[in-house]
Scaffold this motif. Structure first.
Motif, short mmCIF file in Angstrom:
data_model
loop_
_atom_site.label_atom_id
_atom_site.label_comp_id
_atom_site.label_asym_id
_atom_site.label_seq_id
_atom_site.Cartn_x
_atom_site.Cartn_y
_atom_site.Cartn_z
N ARG A 166 -12.96 79.48 -23.21
CA ARG A 166 -12.78 79.78 -24.64
C ARG A 166 -13.91 80.65 -25.17
NH1 ARG A 166 -15.06 75.43 -28.87
NH2 ARG A 166 -17.15 75.37 -28.02
N LEU A 167 -15.14 80.47 -24.63
CA LEU A 167 -16.25 81.35 -25.03
C LEU A 167 -16.00 82.77 -24.54
CD1 LEU A 167 -19.06 81.93 -26.18
CD2 LEU A 167 -20.01 81.19 -23.98
N LYS A 168 -15.57 82.92 -23.29
CA LYS A 168 -15.30 84.25 -22.75
C LYS A 168 -14.14 84.91 -23.48
CE LYS A 168 -17.09 83.34 -18.10
NZ LYS A 168 -16.79 83.28 -16.65
N LEU A 169 -13.18 84.12 -23.93
CA LEU A 169 -12.08 84.67 -24.71
C LEU A 169 -12.59 85.24 -26.03
CD1 LEU A 169 -9.07 85.18 -25.18
CD2 LEU A 169 -8.89 82.81 -26.03
N ARG A 170 -13.49 84.52 -26.69
CA ARG A 170 -14.06 85.01 -27.94
C ARG A 170 -14.91 86.26 -27.70
NH1 ARG A 170 -13.24 81.20 -31.89
NH2 ARG A 170 -14.62 82.34 -33.30
N ILE A 171 -15.61 86.30 -26.57
CA ILE A 171 -16.40 87.49 -26.24
C ILE A 171 -15.49 88.68 -26.03
CG2 ILE A 171 -17.88 88.51 -24.47
CD1 ILE A 171 -19.15 85.77 -24.09
N ALA A 172 -14.41 88.50 -25.29
CA ALA A 172 -13.48 89.60 -25.05
C ALA A 172 -12.83 90.07 -26.35
CB ALA A 172 -12.41 89.18 -24.05
N ALA A 173 -12.52 89.13 -27.24
CA ALA A 173 -11.88 89.50 -28.50
C ALA A 173 -12.87 90.07 -29.51
CB ALA A 173 -11.18 88.28 -29.10
N GLY A 174 -14.16 89.89 -29.27
CA GLY A 174 -15.16 90.43 -30.18
C GLY A 174 -15.28 89.67 -31.48
N VAL A 175 -14.81 88.43 -31.53
CA VAL A 175 -14.86 87.65 -32.77
C VAL A 175 -16.17 86.86 -32.81
CG1 VAL A 175 -12.37 87.56 -33.00
CG2 VAL A 175 -13.54 85.79 -31.67
N ASP A 176 -16.30 86.01 -33.84
CA ASP A 176 -17.53 85.26 -34.09
C ASP A 176 -18.00 84.56 -32.82
OD1 ASP A 176 -19.65 83.98 -35.35
OD2 ASP A 176 -18.40 82.28 -35.94
N LEU A 177 -19.24 84.85 -32.43
CA LEU A 177 -19.78 84.30 -31.19
C LEU A 177 -20.38 82.92 -31.40
CD1 LEU A 177 -20.42 84.81 -28.21
CD2 LEU A 177 -22.56 85.86 -28.93
N ALA A 178 -20.97 82.67 -32.56
CA ALA A 178 -21.65 81.40 -32.79
C ALA A 178 -20.69 80.22 -32.66
CB ALA A 178 -22.32 81.40 -34.16
N ALA A 179 -19.46 80.40 -33.16
CA ALA A 179 -18.49 79.30 -33.08
C ALA A 179 -18.16 78.97 -31.63
CB ALA A 179 -17.22 79.67 -33.84
N GLY A 180 -18.19 79.97 -30.76
CA GLY A 180 -17.91 79.72 -29.34
C GLY A 180 -19.04 79.05 -28.62
N LEU A 181 -20.23 79.05 -29.21
CA LEU A 181 -21.39 78.41 -28.58
C LEU A 181 -21.58 76.98 -29.03
CD1 LEU A 181 -23.88 81.41 -28.79
CD2 LEU A 181 -22.79 80.49 -26.74
#
Length: 454
Positions: free
Chosen positions: A433-448
């Protein structure tokens, strides 16, 4: 006298307490800090300051941001001052009624000039400014990509440590269970109830479990060292998700939303898009070799005895005017450079397509990894519950004479595998799910944050 001694004793006790607090408090604070759990977001923040690869990216950003003022300098006035002084020693021959005469020629020459040049029409300088501005934007995008790549590396190392610790704990529990079975089968054999085969089976499984535990501890040591290398501090205490952590029952938003976000916000796509823009400005820059250049020029000069003809003369000049530079023929250089720049632009456009395809493929892959991990977590949770039920039933059955020891060992092994795979699936979900957010370029903090992806 007695009261005075009591007051003195109290003061000495207070002084000793102060000394004790002064020495113990820093150590206590340091210990408390060292034992404070390191969360995934905190690990990423620490890595931003320590990781050498990211620090290199930060310096690359600093260098890239300077491209804009460097390009803008070509549009601003250029002011220079020059000064010279010289001592001339010589002689000269002058005609006389009777022939000629040699006269000494010794004098000092001095000159100072203040010059100004302001571009009025310069297509190349304007293109250089656009290139510098775009390169600064590209540096920002590349830095964002480096931030997200750092988050990916931190999460890989962080979850590897957490998974390795769970595997070590499970391997220790499995070994303890097998060793207990060895004791049970040994007692049964001594009492004439068991067999040597049962005891050998339990011993063999315990030995294999010991080997698995050694391998798990080695993997944990490597994982902890890898994380410490990135974050710059020992990975002694990490925040965990807890045994009662559960992901959402529904999958994340539709894949089309993530793909649209990736096309719009992904840092790698953004950086490569700017690279195409830089290549386009480079085409205009080299093509400007066919165009004239107009500058406003001005100068103020003060000279004394500049030449022999102006000996002992002081001359002051103020000059202002326009200067035109019109290229006529450069041997085909401009045409060749323009064709080269066009080819480079086509290359950057093709690279943009390749980067976009890679990012979208990564987004699809991580989306499938998230949904697959959700399904596997549910399946493994059921497997763990069933294995626990089976193990309890076999333990009761052994006491009733319905099962043998090897079946209990099989149940223990099955429970170990189910728990290990469940732990792996949970961390795979969090990482995906973190890598998905990275690929999508969306908010990174929420993925951490170690919370389910909604």
């Amino acid at each position: 006298m007695t009261g005075s001694r009591r007051r003195g004793a109290r003061r000495r006790l207070a002084a000793r307490l102060l000394v004790f607090v002064a020495f113990v408090s820093p150590a206590f604070a340091a210990t408390a800090f060292a034992q404070a759990p390191l969360g995934l977001f905190d690990a990423w923040v620490a890595a931003r300051d320590h990781d050498a690869q990211f620090r290199a990216a930060r310096h690359e950003l600093e260098a890239g941001l300077l491209s804009e003022p460097i390009g803008r300098a070509g549009l601003l006035p250029n002011i220079a001052i020059s000064a010279s002084t010289a001592r001339v020693d010589g002689d000269r021959t002058v005609p006389t009624p009777t022939g000629s005469a040699d006269l000494p020629l010794d004098y000092a020459s001095r000159q100072a000039t203040l010059q100004l040049r302001q571009p009025l029409y310069n297509r190349e300088a304007m293109a250089r400014y656009r290139i510098g501005s775009a390169q600064a934007d590209q540096a920002r995008a590349l830095f964002v990509a480096a931030e997200r790549e750092l988050a990916r590396r931190v999460a890989d190392a962080y979850f590897e440590v957490l998974l390795s610790r769970e595997v070590v704990a499970l391997a220790e529990a499995q070994l303890a269970a097998y060793e207990e079975q060895v004791k049970v089968t040994t007692r049964r054999l001594s009492g004439g109830e068991g067999t040597r085969t049962e005891m050998a089976d339990a011993q063999a499984r315990a030995s294999l479990a010991q080997a698995e535990l050694i391998a798990a501890r080695d993997r944990l040591a490597v994982a902890e060292q890898a994380l410490a290398t990135i974050v710059g501090r020992p990975a002694a205490s990490l925040a965990t998700i807890g045994d009662d952590w559960t992901p959402p029952d529904t999958p994340p938003a539709a894949i089309e939303r993530w793909l649209d976000d990736a096309r719009s916000y992904n840092a790698q796509i953004r950086a490569q898009t700017i690279a195409v823009e830089v290549a386009s400005h480079e085409v205009e820059r080299v093509r400007s070799g066919h165009y004239p250049r107009v500058d406003l020029v001005g100068s103020v000069s003060d000279s004394k005895s500049e030449t022999v003809n102006t000996l002992d003369q002081r001359i002051r000049q103020n000059l202002i005017g326009l200067q035109l530079n019109m290229p006529l023929y450069a041997g085909g250089l401009v045409n060749a450079q323009t064709e080269q720049a066009v080819a480079n632009r086509l290359r950057e456009q093709a690279e943009l397509e390749a980067v976009t395809e890679r990012v979208l493929l990564d987004a699809r892959t991580q989306y499938l990894a998230v949904t697959s991990a959700l399904a596997r977590i549910r399946a493994y949770r059921t497997a763990v519950e069933s294995a626990q039920t089976m193990q309890r039933g076999i333990e009761l059955g052994i006491r009733a004479g319905m099962y043998i020891a090897s079946e209990a060992l099989d149940a223990t092994r099955l429970l170990f595998i189910a728990r290990r795979d469940l732990a792996a699936a949970r961390y795979e979900y969090l990482l995906a799910r973190l890598k998905l957010r990275i690929a999508a370029g969306v908010d990174l903090a929420a993925g951490l944050e170690l919370t389910p992806l909604r």
